[in-house]
Each structure stands twice: as structure tokens, then as C-alpha cells.
Scaffold this motif. Structure first.
Motif, short mmCIF file in Angstrom:
data_model
loop_
_atom_site.label_atom_id
_atom_site.label_comp_id
_atom_site.label_asym_id
_atom_site.label_seq_id
_atom_site.Cartn_x
_atom_site.Cartn_y
_atom_site.Cartn_z
N ARG A 1 47.19 48.53 37.15
CA ARG A 1 45.87 48.54 37.76
C ARG A 1 45.96 47.94 39.16
N CYS B 1 45.36 45.41 42.06
CA CYS B 1 45.09 43.97 42.01
C CYS B 1 43.67 43.68 42.49
N LYS B 2 42.97 42.77 41.80
CA LYS B 2 41.58 42.42 42.12
C LYS B 2 41.49 41.31 43.17
N GLU B 3 42.62 40.71 43.51
CA GLU B 3 42.60 39.55 44.41
C GLU B 3 42.39 40.00 45.86
N PRO C 1 41.76 43.49 50.37
CA PRO C 1 42.40 43.57 49.05
C PRO C 1 43.90 43.27 49.14
N LYS D 1 39.90 35.71 36.44
CA LYS D 1 41.15 35.21 36.99
C LYS D 1 41.60 33.94 36.26
#
Length: 781
Positions: free
Chosen positions: A659, A661-663, A670, A711
Motif C-alpha cells: 500500500r 505509505c500514509k506518512e 507524501p 500509526k
């Protein structure tokens, strides 16, 4: 104790037990409660065994300690200097410490023995086991080292070989060839795996290295080419013509048309032009007649196939019984160690002609064993009784060859003279024993006799229709055993069904059956098919000149390729998929991704063939170990030069389960990395939890119903995983955890304490603070 007069080094307990019995060695040396050595008296004869590799090469971290914190391209390659690399006791091998202690006791602690006899298996691996132990104990320069060579673990054959033992120098070059294989596979395999994985860490899940090695890459290349062939395949129609002929008096026969080269598509070897196909059909019908231009009828015979070599036997058992490679290997190893079959990891199909005189006792043992087998039905027992009556011990088939034993004691796999408790064998063991026994029995049975007929009929001004057929006359050896490697001709007819024809005879065309068929896509390899290609990969060689230079062009050896094929599944390169009665080997995305960027000098069949040829040259004294080491050092340098230029960067993740990365960074942009799913365990509580981790920014997120959730380390973290017992305050200093090497430790101040901790939210480990870095690990954490 005084030094022994002789110490015998074996590889397996059964070998040591044979010497124990033959030499009357009644005293035992125990480590704990288990006996590992036997001797007759102080200063006498002692035998011990070292099952498998009790010593191993040191890990890369020994030479570059910074690799303990993670693989980095700038720390590679790891170079081990010299032509003898240091070893340590292999703690991963059960009982290795006890066996090494025994070896040291017999060879060093009791004093240097007068003579040392290496009686390990008769192959490079056995040579390596014996000599590496002696070199590690500083005994390789001993003036009286002998070698015992045998192919059967039976009392008779081992004692015969012991009484004919040879100087150790006879096989020392084989040890150097074994070292060359071990060093190259370790160095190139380790360095390429670490470099390839480190360079592409953002595209691979945690704990999923890009396993690399010459044989794995060679097999993967073959599978990848088939994947490309299937992906790019385009179906194509083609035409065939079957012509029916009348030969008078109601007799008839048919034949298949053979097309001139000008009509055939050179790519697929078929007639693809529909207009031409229709014109041919009409021309044959218009002609109405044909002429017999060839009519060969003769009596032929076929001798039994030669003996089994390892790959041939594996393929035979897969085709005949659908057994897996693991089932075959396990059954063969147990039968070999019990002394019921000869050494199984061979590439020879022949027997030395000097063994022919011993065959009556071998056949007598087979007859006795099979007659007592409850696994056989009455009809099968009757079949054997008929076969036994046909045996001629004086007969010499093509299995016999002069000089097979000149370079050692190996030959085709056969059963031994031992009485076998057949009814105690497992189903797999009995199948293996029976097939090997049958192959030896048929060497003394009559040839298979049959009538062969080939008819060619000329039609339409020059086109040829071919008819061929056979009919058995005497079954001979085929009455007992079927050669699974024998290919049948789909166009063949029963020879008895052909009418009497004469050369020049004119026959009538009764009709033409024109069929339209479609080419079929190639399919994924079965284990049987893949083994065949690995044994003969010539069509995959890009540099055709090399075929003339190399004496043995193979990927892997008869003793190793089975294990390499089986290892592809747990490494994530392939999955085995059931397809009817066979299993097909389907490449995973990991294999495809790696092969898309891997260089030809590592992946094509030429590489492993070059190495195998070099090992043979070292054993023959044509190449030195030092020169070979320099060769693979050059290859490693080339790889890392290319790696650092980005030539082997993967284009996308090696798994579909990734997936974005959400960070985000400080600017709100992003991360751009990939999150990969993995299961972890809190070492403090023992509880398991699931994470999605990013190698680019080091962020981790708890799993939430198959997707990244909150997180790791945030206040109020919730999800399917375990809730942390302590949440670090905002902006708390953090250091990568040296325990789990995945999550971060955060600085934790304790009320009323002068000391502080670094605690990991992921695995729960805690370390005392030592000037802003990890100090000693806190007990119980």
C-alpha cells in the motif's frame, strides 16, 4: 589417553556402526548420554561420525560488524581473504557441538593418531566434510591420511573398500573443488542477496530478502522465459490432412500428409495458409490415385534402458506415481543409509563391467525380497515369477561399460545384496526400491521384439503421405517394466492393421480429411519437465559457442538441483499448483520482478555451467582454487559496479500486498514509499500484533482489517493490533530499536529516578540511557 593408532572419520551413524562391528570396537565415548565414538583400546582404533556439516563458514557480520544493524550497499561486498576461510561450529545443526567435541577428543585431546582414515560419502560433499574438519583441527598436513571409497553402505562393501583404502592425496583435489563450490556459493550468494535486497529495500516486505545464487537464478531464468512465452503467445490456426487409401479387396489404410518446406510456417513448423491447404486437398482428390514408394517391414528389437541416474529416476517416479521431489529424496536417503540401495546422487547410468560377476547375488537378493513383499498383489507376484524364469545372468546389456570405476566408486543407482525387510518399508520406500530393483532385473531379460512397418504413398504429383506402425512379437523386458522416458508417436498405428502392400503398388484415394487446429499456449513447467530442462538447457544458451567448450552444460547437479527446485516455494519465488495428476510450477511476482532486472552474467545457464566446468577442472588439477576465487571476485565487482549505477533497481513492489505509505514529511508531502504487511510479537508480553511498515521513512501502522490503520507510537493508537502500554510524548527523541530493528525506541524519563530508559513501542524492549544512546538492555524487557 594415549594417541590412537587409527581414527576413522565417518559421515553417518550407519557407516560408523559398520566399522564398529567389523573392527570389534566395544568401548564408547559419550557426550552426555549419547555415544558418538567407539574404540577397542587405548592406542588402538577409534571411529566417530559427523552427521552433516558440523562446521560452517563465519557469517558476513563477522567481517563487517556494521551489517548487524542492517544490510547496506556501501558496506558491500564482504571480502574474505585467502584460500582457506575460517570456520565455526554449526550451532544450527543438531548435535554439532557434541560431534565436534568427539572429533576433537579423538584427533587432538588423545594426541595425534598414527593414521587418519576419511570414510565419508564418496562425493565432493563427503570430501569437504572430512578434510575441512582436519584443516580446522590443524591436521590436514598429517603424513598418513587415507581415503575409503564405496557406493554402498553395507558391511561387505564398506569393509572391502576399507581393506583397499587409498592415500588421501588421491581425492584431495576433489576437496578443493568442494571448497570452490562452497566459497563461491557463499560469497556470491551472500553478497548479491544482501546488495540486491538493500538496494531495493523499499520494494520488498520486511524479512523478505531477494535470495540470490547461481543455481536459483539459473532455475528462475528458465521459469521466467516460459512466463514470457506464455504472456506473449498468440494462437494460430494450422491445417492437417489425413488421406484414406483403398488397397483393393476391401482393405484400406490411412496416412498423414508431409508438407514440403515451402508450405510450412518456419516459426511453428505447421501449414498455416488456408488457401494452400484447400488446394492440396482438391489436388489429392482430383488425382484419385496414389503410389506406394516405400514399404519397409522388418523385425526389430529394443534392449532395456540403462540404469537410473538421479535426475532420470526423479523424473521416472514423478511420471509413474506422481511423487514429489521431497518424497523421492526422503525415501532414497533412508534406503541408502539402511544399505538397501547404492549411492543415489549420481549422474551415471552405467555399471562397471567388473561388477557383472557379482550380479547373481544381487539378483538372488531381489528375488528373495520381492517374493516376500505383501505389498504385491497375486497377479504382480505371478508376473515376477514369469520374469524370474527369463533371467539370464550371463547376459550383458548396454548398462555395462569398462572403466566406470576408474575415477571412484560411483555408478548407476541399483539395489544391493542386502536382505530387505520389505514389509516394514513405507509405501514411498517400497515404490522406490521396487522401481530400482526392476531396472536391474530387466538387464538380464530378453530384448523386446516387434515388427515395424513404414509406408510412404505418393499423391498429387509428389506429395508424400506417411504411415507407420508397430506390433509386438515378444514382450521381453517390457513385460515387467515400462521405460517412462520412452516417447510414443501419436501418428503411429497398429502394425497389424496395415494391409499387405508392395513397392510400386497403385492405390485409390478414398477421401481426404482436412482438419483445422489451433496452436496451444505453452504451459507452466511440471517438476518433471523442469528437471529435464535443467539437465539440458542448451536451447536457453545465448552464447552458442559455449556449448562446444563446456563438457557438461547443466543447471545444478544430479545431487543438488532437486533441493534447489523445492526451495523456490518457501523463498516466495514460485507456488506449486495442482493440475490434474501433475503439479505445475507457477512463478510469483517476486521471481518475475527479480528476473526483469537481473543481469545475464548471473541468470543465464552459461553462468552455472561455467562454474560447474571450473569445479571439474579444479578436481582434475587444471585450475587452482586461488584462480577460481579471483574469477568470482571479478564477477562480484562487476555486479556491485552495476548495482550502484541503478541497473538492478526494481520498478515496483515484489508483492501485490503493498500500500502507499500514509506518512508525510515536514512540508506535508507524501513519503512516496510502500507499506508492507507483517506479523510481529511483543517480546515483553509475548502477544502478537500486525503492522504495515515503510522502509523509506521507517513509519509503521497497525493493521486495521487488512489495511494500514493508526500509526505506531501515536497517542490513542487503536486497531487490530495490541495497544502500546506507554505512549511517548510529542517530539520525544527516538532511536531505531536494536532489538527488533523495525520500530523506534523513545526516550522515557522516570519520575524520581536519576536514570532514564529508551523503550520500544513495537517489541517492548527497553535499554538504559547511556549519554543519549542505548546502554545495557533492561532485564525482563
Amino acid at each position: 589417553m594415549a594417541p590412537f593408532a587409527e581414527v576413522i572419520v565417518c559421515e553417518k551413524p550407519k557407516q560408523a556402526q559398520i566399522f564398529q562391528k567389523a573392527l570389534n570396537l566395544k568401548k564408547e565415548y559419550k557426550v552426555g548420554k549419547k555415544s558418538y565414538a567407539w574404540y577397542d583400546k587405548e592406542g588402538g582404533t577409534c571411529v566417530f561420525y559427523e552427521r552433516g556439516h558440523i562446521l560452517e563458514l563465519l557469517p558476513p557480520e563477522h567481517y563487517e560488524s556494521r551489517l548487524k544493524s542492517g544490510w547496506r550497499v556501501d558496506l558491500l561486498p564482504v571480502i574474505v581473504k585467502g584460500s582457506r576461510w575460517p570456520l565455526r561450529v554449526n550451532l544450527k545443526s543438531g548435535g554439532a557441538a557434541q560431534m565436534f567435541k568427539t572429533a576433537k577428543w579423538a584427533l587432538v585431546d588423545c594426541g595425534t593418531p598414527h593414521s587418519i582414515t576419511i570414510a565419508t560419502d564418496n562425493d565432493r560433499e563427503g570430501e569437504l566434510l572430512g578434510w575441512e574438519l582436519l584443516e580446522h583441527l590443524k591436521l590436514a598436513d598429517h603424513s598418513n591420511i587415507n581415503r575409503v571409497l564405496y557406493s554402498q553402505v553395507t558391511q561387505k562393501k564398506v569393509v572391502e573398500a576399507y581393506n583397499k583404502k587409498q592415500p588421501g592425496s588421491v581425492t584431495f583435489l576433489r576437496y578443493l573443488a568442494g571448497l570452490a563450490r562452497q566459497y563461491a556459493d557463499w560469497s556470491v550468494g551472500m553478497n548479491v542477496t544482501m546488495g540486491f535486497s538493500a538496494q531495493n529495500k523499499e520494494q520488498i516486505p520486511p524479512y523478505t530478502p531477494l535470495n540470490s545464487g547461481r543455481v536459483i537464478f539459473g532455475i528462475s531464468y528458465i521459469l521466467y522465459v516460459r512466463h514470457i512465452d506464455m504472456r506473449d503467445f498468440t494462437p494460430q490456426d494450422y491445417y492437417t490432412h489425413k488421406i484414406n487409401f483403398g488397397a483393393g479387396k476391401g482393405s484400406a489404410y490411412s496416412g498423414n500428409l508431409i508438407y514440403p518446406e515451402k508450405y510450412v510456417d518456419p516459426k511453428i513448423g505447421k501449414l498455416t495458409n488456408g488457401n494452400v491447404a484447400n488446394k492440396i486437398k482438391q489436388a489429392v482428390l482430383n488425382a484419385g490415385k496414389g503410389k506406394v514408394v516405400r514399404c519397409d517391414k522388418e523385425k526389430k528389437e529394443t534392449s532395456p534402458p540403462q540404469g537410473f541416474h538421479r535426475t532420470g529416476f526423479d523424473r521416472h517416479m514423478i511420471r509413474r506415481f506422481g511423487m514429489s521431489l521431497e518424497q523421492i529424496a526422503n525415501a532414497m536417503q533412508k534406503l541408502y543409509e539402511a544399505g538397501y540401495i547404492t549411492y543415489p546422487r549420481v549422474d551415471l547410468k552405467v555399471l562397471d563391467e567388473t561388477m557383472h560377476a557379482e550380479m547373481p547375488s544381487y539378483l538372488k537378493a531381489i528375488i528373495k525380497n520381492l517374493r516376500g513383499a505383501n505389498q504385491l498383489s497375486e497377479s504382480e507376484k505371478n508376473l515376477y515369477e514369469r520374469a524370474f524364469k527369463l533371467l539370464d545372468v550371463k547376459r550383458k546389456s548396454k548398462i555395462w561399460k569398462k572403466g566406470v570405476d576408474d575415477d571412484g566408486s560411483h555408478h548407476a543407482i541399483i539395489t544391493t545384496e542386502e536382505t530387505v525387510p520389505v514389509n516394514s518399508l513405507t509405501s514411498d520406500e517400497f515404490k522406490v526400491y521396487r522401481e530400482i530393483a526392476d531396472r536391474l532385473l530387466i538387464q538380464f531379460m530378453p530384448n523386446y521384439e516387434y515388427a515395424s512397418t513404414i509406408v510412404e504413398t505418393q499423391v498429387a504429383g509428389g506429395l508424400i503421405s506417411k504411415t507407420s506402425g508397430t506390433s509386438p512379437l515378444k514382450m521381453g523386458w517390457k513385460g515387467l517394466s515400462k521405460d517412462m522416458e520412452e516417447e510414443s508417436d501419436e501418428d503411429e498405428v497398429d502394425g497389424k492393421s496395415l494391409p499387405e502392400l508392395t513397392l510400386g503398388q497403385v492405390v485409390d484415394v478414398l477421401g481426404v480429411e482436412m482438419s483445422v487446429q489451433t496452436t496451444k499456449s505453452p504451459n507452466y513447467y511440471t517438476e518433471d519437465e523442469l528437471l529435464g530442462v535443467l539437465e539440458n538447457p542448451k536451447k536457453f544458451v545465448k552464447n552458442k559457442d559455449i556449448i562446444k567448450k563446456l563438457t557438461k552444460l547443466q543447471i545444478g547437479t544430479d545431487g543438488t538441483r532437486q533441493n534447489h527446485v523445492a526451495s523456490l516455494d518457501p523463498k516466495g519465488f514460485v507456488k506449486f499448483v495442482k493440475d490434474g495428476k501433475v503439479k505445475r510450477i507457477v512463478p510469483e511476482k517476486k521471481l518475475i520482478s527479480v528476473m526483469e532486472v537481473s543481469p545475464d552474467y548471473l541468470s543465464t545457464p552459461e553462468t552455472t555451467a561455467y562454474w560447474e566446468s571450473a569445479f571439474d577442472d579444479i578436481e582434475k588439477g587444471k585450475l587452482t582454487l586461488e584462480t577460481f576465487i579471483q574469477r568470482f571476485r571479478t564477477l562480484e565487482k562487476r555486479f556491485f559496479d552495476d548495482l550502484k549505477q541503478g541497473k538492478f533497481d526494481l520498478k515496483e513492489p515484489i508483492t501485490e500486498n503493498a500500500r502507499p505509505c500514509k506518512e508525510s514529511n515536514e512540508n506535508g508531502e507524501p513519503c512516496g514509499g510502500n507499506l508492507f504487511y507483517s506479523k510481529r510479537k511483543n517480546k515483553k508480553t509475548g502477544k502478537s500484533f500486525e503492522l504495515w511498515s515503510c522502509a523509506r521513512c521507517q513509519a509503521s501502522f497497525f493493521n486495521n482489517d487488512g489495511e494500514p490503520g493508526n500509526k505506531l507510537g501515536e497517542r490513542g493508537t487503536k486497531g487490530a493490533g495490541e495497544k502500546p502500554e506507554w505512549t511517548p510524548p510529542p517530539n520525544a527523541p527516538k532511536i531505531k530499536c536494536s532489538e527488533c530493528k523495525e520500530a523506534y525506541t523513545y526516550h522515557k524519563k522516570l519520575p524520581g529516578k536519576k536514570w532514564s530508559l529508551w523503550e520500544c513501542i513495537g517489541c517492548g524492549a527497553a535499554f538504559f540511557d547511556d549519554g543519549g544512546k542505548h546502554g545495557n538492555k533492561m532485564k525482563g524487557k
